[in-house]
Design a protein around this motif. Structure first.
Motif, PDB file in Angstrom:
ATOM      1  N   HIS A  81       0.960  -0.986  -0.181  1.00 36.38           N
ATOM      2  CA  HIS A  81       0.075  -0.439   0.027  1.00 36.38           C
ATOM      3  C   HIS A  81       1.165   1.600  -0.036  1.00 36.38           C
ATOM      4  O   HIS A  81       0.316   2.577  -0.400  1.00 36.38           O
ATOM      5  N   VAL A  82       1.765   1.233   0.868  1.00 36.39           N
ATOM      6  CA  VAL A  82       3.080   2.389   0.439  1.00 36.39           C
ATOM      7  C   VAL A  82       3.200   2.976  -0.767  1.00 36.39           C
ATOM      8  O   VAL A  82       3.182   4.008  -1.136  1.00 36.39           O
ATOM      9  N   THR A  92      -5.763   8.559   0.539  1.00 40.50           N
ATOM     10  CA  THR A  92      -8.009   8.220   0.395  1.00 40.50           C
ATOM     11  C   THR A  92      -7.582   7.881   2.001  1.00 40.50           C
ATOM     12  O   THR A  92      -6.779   6.691   2.609  1.00 40.50           O
ATOM     13  N   LEU A  93      -8.685   7.717   2.906  1.00 40.68           N
ATOM     14  CA  LEU A  93      -9.229   6.559   3.691  1.00 40.68           C
ATOM     15  C   LEU A  93      -9.356   5.128   2.903  1.00 40.68           C
ATOM     16  O   LEU A  93      -8.768   4.620   3.973  1.00 40.68           O
ATOM     17  N   GLU A  94      -9.909   5.130   2.129  1.00 43.88           N
ATOM     18  CA  GLU A  94      -9.866   4.050   1.176  1.00 43.88           C
ATOM     19  C   GLU A  94      -8.899   2.822   1.763  1.00 43.88           C
ATOM     20  O   GLU A  94      -8.897   1.686   1.997  1.00 43.88           O
ATOM     21  N   THR A  95      -7.505   3.296   1.095  1.00 43.27           N
ATOM     22  CA  THR A  95      -6.257   3.127   1.177  1.00 43.27           C
ATOM     23  C   THR A  95      -5.825   2.675   3.336  1.00 43.27           C
ATOM     24  O   THR A  95      -5.127   2.002   3.325  1.00 43.27           O
ATOM     25  N   LEU A  96      -6.030   3.309   3.882  1.00 39.51           N
ATOM     26  CA  LEU A  96      -6.055   3.473   5.505  1.00 39.51           C
ATOM     27  C   LEU A  96      -6.710   2.117   6.049  1.00 39.51           C
ATOM     28  O   LEU A  96      -6.186   1.381   6.445  1.00 39.51           O
ATOM     29  N   GLN A  97      -7.984   1.877   4.935  1.00 39.97           N
ATOM     30  CA  GLN A  97      -8.931   1.029   5.227  1.00 39.97           C
ATOM     31  C   GLN A  97      -8.330  -0.009   5.360  1.00 39.97           C
ATOM     32  O   GLN A  97      -8.230  -1.146   5.974  1.00 39.97           O
ATOM     33  N   GLY A 186      -0.957   4.128  11.269  1.00 38.76           N
ATOM     34  CA  GLY A 186      -0.625   5.864  11.461  1.00 38.76           C
ATOM     35  C   GLY A 186       0.799   5.918  10.771  1.00 38.76           C
ATOM     36  O   GLY A 186       1.136   7.138  10.392  1.00 38.76           O
ATOM     37  N   ARG A 187       2.062   5.123  11.166  1.00 38.70           N
ATOM     38  CA  ARG A 187       2.991   5.385  10.747  1.00 38.70           C
ATOM     39  C   ARG A 187       3.278   4.837   8.515  1.00 38.70           C
ATOM     40  O   ARG A 187       4.181   5.540   7.843  1.00 38.70           O
ATOM     41  N   ALA A 188       2.852   4.101   8.515  1.00 39.36           N
ATOM     42  CA  ALA A 188       2.604   4.046   6.945  1.00 39.36           C
ATOM     43  C   ALA A 188       1.770   5.411   6.463  1.00 39.36           C
ATOM     44  O   ALA A 188       2.070   5.873   4.862  1.00 39.36           O
ATOM     45  N   LEU A 189       0.836   6.035   6.819  1.00 40.55           N
ATOM     46  CA  LEU A 189       0.209   6.780   6.554  1.00 40.55           C
ATOM     47  C   LEU A 189       1.199   8.087   6.370  1.00 40.55           C
ATOM     48  O   LEU A 189       1.316   8.497   5.814  1.00 40.55           O
ATOM     49  N   ALA A 190       2.084   8.446   7.280  1.00 39.81           N
ATOM     50  CA  ALA A 190       3.589   9.202   7.205  1.00 39.81           C
ATOM     51  C   ALA A 190       4.430   8.496   6.032  1.00 39.81           C
ATOM     52  O   ALA A 190       4.428  10.037   5.363  1.00 39.81           O
ATOM     53  N   LEU A 191       4.401   7.843   5.461  1.00 38.11           N
ATOM     54  CA  LEU A 191       5.847   7.055   4.868  1.00 38.11           C
ATOM     55  C   LEU A 191       4.609   7.438   3.487  1.00 38.11           C
ATOM     56  O   LEU A 191       5.485   8.699   2.252  1.00 38.11           O
ATOM     57  N   MET A 192       3.805   7.379   3.291  1.00 39.91           N
ATOM     58  CA  MET A 192       2.187   8.062   1.642  1.00 39.91           C
ATOM     59  C   MET A 192       2.800   9.349   1.498  1.00 39.91           C
ATOM     60  O   MET A 192       2.617   9.925   0.285  1.00 39.91           O
ATOM     61  N   VAL A 193       2.404   9.875   2.367  1.00 34.76           N
ATOM     62  CA  VAL A 193       2.579  11.528   2.008  1.00 34.76           C
ATOM     63  C   VAL A 193       3.202  11.810   1.976  1.00 34.76           C
ATOM     64  O   VAL A 193       3.501  13.296   1.098  1.00 34.76           O
TER      65      VAL A 193
END
Length: 377
Positions: A81-82, A92-97, A186-193
């Motif tokens: 996902h990252v 997107t929220l869908e990716t986080l889900q 949440g740490r994956a989210l940071a990498l995606m940003v």
């Protein structure tokens, strides 16, 4: 922020020859996933994880305990996902889900994976009620609105990508939208940003490894962001973003040093094996850093050669001491590049202190045992 951004850009543009190759990118992503899991108290040896991956490809059902299953799920989720988010792509929220659903797959909370909570949760204290909890997240009826706001911030904030990644991570942990897996998601989210902002390309720096070197400071920095006083919040944001920037720069330094060692190891392999150009042995040496546990089946896939060619390549690498047969899984014909596994272990050990030296500073968390090989100092 400028120094952290410069470190991330330099890591992408000035890394050694392995920087943009799939093997090293996979190995660095694995280190990020393993470290992110360690922050949550999930610890498994790298060799054990890679053995399970090799067995799974061969169709061998290995017995996994809950920790091994959770860490392997984190590795798969991070990699799948990252890297799905590229420069300029929206988060997107869908990716986080999907990330959270993959993290909880196969566990006791699988049915709740990726589902935005509709009940109150809390961190610490009793499982029965939030009395004595370290933190009580927002009420469930507020969570959808807060997640929408968070996604808009990730995709439209004018802040530099480093600050955007830091604040997005803190806000996600504050909202705590899922039943479990919030820290890793949440740490994956940071990498995606960071990837969306163009600061993490072919290889992702292991920021979680830098963060895990001082978990207490990390938790304290996150907690300080949960502040209702505007002046206090501004001060907390300054401290937290500065901490995150330091972790980014530290991760780049760790990864660059690791790259250099991998490059040196590959050069030594070439000298030992002296493979024929274009041979399966040469192709296997190229991908071995990212897949240091292989079977004849996986070697054939990795080199796009026949099983017989892969068998001969493995035999040549065994003769040169690059690969050794795994004693525990001898019947499965699994072979290990122990030098890579040792290097990975030392890489993990280097990340447990800010100075990258466990001899000079006490580790902030449990560390893997220093590798010792017969006949090697």
């Amino acid at each position: 922020m400028a120094r952290a951004t410069e470190s991330l850009v330099r890591f992408q543009e000035q890394g050694v020859v392995l920087t943009d190759t799939e093997p090293l990118a996979r190995l660095l992503m694995r280190s990020e996933a393993v470290a992110s899991s360690r922050i949550e108290g999930l610890s498994v040896s790298a060799k054990r994880l890679m053995e399970h991956e090799a067995l799974a490809e061969m169709g061998v059902r290995a017995r996994l305990d809950s920790t091994e299953a959770a860490v392997l799920a984190n590795i798969r989720a991070m990699h799948d996902h990252v890297f799905s988010v590229g420069p300029g792509d929206p988060v997107t929220l869908e990716t986080l889900q999907r990330i959270d659903a993959d993290l909880l797959k196969g566990g006791p909370l699988e049915g709740m994976g990726g589902i935005v909570r509709t009940e109150q949760n809390w961190i610490g204290g009793s499982a029965l009620d939030p009395v004595g909890a370290a933190y009580v997240p927002p009420a469930p009826e507020d969570v959808p609105r807060l997640l929408d706001d968070l996604v808009r911030f990730c995709n439209s904030s004018p802040l530099p990508a480093v600050a955007r990644a830091a604040i997005a991570h803190a806000q996600f942990e504050t909202v705590h939208p899922f039943a479990d897996g919030n820290g890793r998601t949440g740490r994956a989210l940071a990498l995606m940003v960071l990837r969306s902002g163009g600061l993490a390309g072919g290889a992702v720096p292991p920021i979680s490894m830098a963060v895990a070197s001082d978990r207490g400071t990390y938790i304290e920095a996150l907690t300080s962001m949960r502040c209702e006083d505007p002046d206090g919040l501004r001060r907390a944001q300054d401290r937290y973003v500065a901490y995150w920037c330091g972790a980014c720069a530290d991760a780049c330094a760790l990864a660059a040093s690791f790259e250099e060692r991998v490059a040196e190891l590959r050069a030594s392999w070439e000298d030992r094996v002296r493979p024929r150009a274009g041979s399966a042995a040469e192709l296997l040496l190229a991908v071995l850093p990212g897949t240091p546990v292989v079977s004849i089946q996986s070697a054939a896939r990795l080199t796009a050669r026949s099983r017989e060619a892969a068998r001969n390549a493995i035999a040549a690498l065994v003769e040169a001491g690059v690969l050794v047969q795994n004693a525990r899984n001898r019947k499965s014909n699994i072979f290990c590049a122990d030098e890579v596994l040792d290097m990975f272990t030392l890489f993990e050990r280097a990340g447990v202190t800010r100075g990258h030296d466990t001899a000079a500073a006490r580790p902030g968390r449990a560390v893997p045992q220093r590798p010792e090989r017969k006949g090697r100092r």
